[in-house]
Each structure stands twice: as C-alpha cells, then as structure tokens.
Design an enzyme around this catalytic site. Sequence first.
Site, PDB file in Angstrom:
ATOM      1  CG  ASN A 187      -1.594   1.304   1.768  1.00 17.46           C
ATOM      2  OD1 ASN A 187      -2.459   2.081   0.843  1.00 17.46           O
ATOM      3  ND2 ASN A 187      -1.917   1.551   2.601  1.00 17.46           N
ATOM      4  CD1 TRP A 188       2.567   0.894  -3.120  1.00 17.31           C
ATOM      5  CD2 TRP A 188       3.067   2.568  -4.853  1.00 17.31           C
ATOM      6  NE1 TRP A 188       3.459   0.735  -4.645  1.00 17.31           N
ATOM      7  CE2 TRP A 188       3.665   1.271  -5.519  1.00 17.31           C
ATOM      8  CE3 TRP A 188       2.750   4.096  -5.586  1.00 17.31           C
ATOM      9  CZ2 TRP A 188       3.829   1.295  -6.749  1.00 17.31           C
ATOM     10  CZ3 TRP A 188       3.691   4.091  -7.285  1.00 17.31           C
ATOM     11  CH2 TRP A 188       4.301   3.023  -7.371  1.00 17.31           C
ATOM     12  CE  LYS A 189       0.499   3.354   5.073  1.00 15.90           C
ATOM     13  NZ  LYS A 189       0.534   3.505   6.405  1.00 15.90           N
ATOM     14  CG  HIS A 210      -5.378   1.362   5.394  1.00 14.49           C
ATOM     15  ND1 HIS A 210      -4.895   2.583   5.810  1.00 14.49           N
ATOM     16  CD2 HIS A 210      -3.900   0.300   5.089  1.00 14.49           C
ATOM     17  CE1 HIS A 210      -3.804   1.821   6.136  1.00 14.49           C
ATOM     18  NE2 HIS A 210      -3.412   0.893   5.740  1.00 14.49           N
ATOM     19  CD  GLU A 223      -2.815   5.141   7.126  1.00 15.33           C
ATOM     20  OE1 GLU A 223      -2.620   4.859   5.478  1.00 15.33           O
ATOM     21  OE2 GLU A 223      -2.151   4.442   7.422  1.00 15.33           O
ATOM     22  CD  GLU A 250      -3.095  -2.982   7.343  1.00 17.28           C
ATOM     23  OE1 GLU A 250      -1.397  -3.305   6.374  1.00 17.28           O
ATOM     24  OE2 GLU A 250      -3.770  -2.672   7.114  1.00 17.28           O
ATOM     25  N   GLY A 300       2.831   1.534  10.667  1.00 16.06           N
ATOM     26  CA  GLY A 300       3.658   3.195  10.588  1.00 16.06           C
ATOM     27  C   GLY A 300       4.548   3.103  12.301  1.00 16.06           C
ATOM     28  CB  SER A 315       5.566  -2.266  11.421  1.00 19.10           C
ATOM     29  OG  SER A 315       5.802  -1.120  12.166  1.00 19.10           O
ATOM     30  N   GLY A 338       2.760  -1.319   4.173  1.00 19.46           N
ATOM     31  CA  GLY A 338       3.424   0.442   4.026  1.00 19.46           C
ATOM     32  C   GLY A 338       4.511   0.855   4.018  1.00 19.46           C
ATOM     33  N   GLY A 339       4.872   0.934   4.673  1.00 19.47           N
ATOM     34  CA  GLY A 339       6.767   2.193   4.253  1.00 19.47           C
ATOM     35  C   GLY A 339       7.300   1.034   3.822  1.00 19.47           C
TER      36      GLY A 339
HETATM   37  C1  PEP Z   1       0.122  -0.103   6.238  1.00 21.04           C
HETATM   38  O1  PEP Z   1      -0.719   0.785   5.881  1.00 21.04           O
HETATM   39  O2  PEP Z   1      -1.169  -0.855   5.431  1.00 21.04           O
HETATM   40  C2  PEP Z   1       0.830  -0.633   7.086  1.00 21.04           C
HETATM   41  C3  PEP Z   1       1.471  -2.367   7.099  1.00 21.04           C
HETATM   42  O3  PEP Z   1       2.179   0.141   7.161  1.00 21.04           O
HETATM   43  P1  PEP Z   1       3.482  -0.227   7.855  1.00 21.04           P
HETATM   44  O4  PEP Z   1       3.319  -1.057   7.050  1.00 21.04           O
HETATM   45  O5  PEP Z   1       4.150   1.361   7.349  1.00 21.04           O
HETATM   46  O6  PEP Z   1       2.887  -0.295   9.383  1.00 21.04           O
END
Ligand code: PEP
Length: 251
Positions: free
Chosen positions: A10-12, A97, A99, A169, A175, A215, A236-237
Amino acid sequence: MGRRVIISGNWKMNKESAGAAELVKGLLADVKNMSAEREMIIFPPAIYLKEVSEMTKGSKIKTGAQNMYFKAEGAFTGENSPKMVKDAGAQYILIGHSERRHVFGETDALINQKVKAAYEFGLLPMLCIGELLEEFKAGKSKDVCKKQLVEGLKDVSADQMKSMVIAYEPVWAIGTGEVATPEIAEDIHKFCREVLTDLYSAEISSIVPILYGGSVKADNAAGLIAKENVDGALVGGACLDAASFMGIAKA
Ligand code: PEP
C-alpha cells in the site's frame, strides 16, 4: 494445495509520477525471483493507477486502488467509482484500511457498502480489519476484529467469499515499527478463521487468505509468514523501495 500467499504493498499518499515509474521498474526487474506460488499486489495512489497498471500488465504484479466510493457514478466530488478503478486496469480494491477508518471516519456500514460494490462491479476486495492500541491493551482485539468482520461482510455470499482477502492490521503496529509478534498475529488470524467458519463454513474459512499488516520488513516477514494462518503481508512503509519490498516478497 494450501491457501494463496499474497505480498501486497500500500503506497498510501506517496510517490509522484517519476518515483512511481521507478519503483514499478525496480519491482518488474526482480519479481521473477519471487516464488511462483506467491502473488504480488500493489496499491498506488489512484491518480497513478492507470499508469502503473499499464506498466505491470502481463507481469506477476497485480494492481488495486486504495479506496473507492460505492456508487457507479454521480455527484460525489473527489471520489473514484468502482467502474473507474476497473477502467484504470486494476483488479483489486483495498477497503477499510485503518487510515480510512480512523483518519476519514469510515464506518463498518460504509465499508460493507464498498465491499458489496466491489463484487457488483467485478473488483476483488481486500478487507482490512484491526484494533486500536487502547483496544489491544484492554484485551479487546478479538471483539473488535469480529465486529469488523461481521459488519463488513454483511450480505456477502459464500460464493463471493471465495475471492475475498482479509488483512489483519493492528492499528498500533501500522507505521510504528511495533510489529506484532508472529504468535500474536497467528492467534488473531486463527480467531478470524473461526469467525469465518461460523459466518460461512469450514470450507470457505480455509480458502480465504488472511494477510498480516503492520511494520512488516524484510527481516521480520519470514517469521510471520511461517505461521499456519498468516498467508502473506500488507506492507506500507517498506513497499516504497523496490529492494525492501522484494526482500519481503522473497522472505
Ligand atoms: C499499512 O499501511 O497497511 C501498513 C501496514 O503500514 P506499515 O507497513 O508502514 O506499518
């Protein structure tokens, strides 16, 4: 045969045109080295979805949108419809998600409308669920996940569930660098599978991939994915750099 194993990114709200193209080129160069049994899905920002879908066409990389509205078209300024997501070349849609839930206030009822719209318009939904830190600390993780599953999947048929993907998640892990231990993830995933058995059947429950997100990095992915009920990752990141995302995909 076991369940599908999916590595998704997920590039957000990250990358612009040149950066998006560079990331996709990096993934395309290395994705052949990912195990043939694994699937890769990337969720770029909607504005680059068509470009990324065209670049990845015919490769092992599938694309999806990070969000959509549930109506086909109309006076919904700023939104993208399921038909537009499909038209941009995407197969998948990320729904619910954390967010979207916690920054934009999406409710389980709205999320359920989006899940049903995904099926109506031929998109494959990846439904995200997960508890907040205070809910985790209060021992309510399973209650929260159950509610989000029951309400998010309302009126979804057993047949439709055959193409559902769930992503667990925990919000406290997104994050933050605070990854859930493989044991915590396995415990919740196993519980979610029990919820799916109660809602549908043991057969349906055994088919649905349940991904872990929060993470995930190349150095913790293998331990998580080794767990019986963890069928891949939503990243994500660490998906914003080709080498780090491929490190997870090959873990
Ligand atoms: C996400 O946004 O779905 C996520 C899991 O982010 P991160 O890997 O940065 O924790």
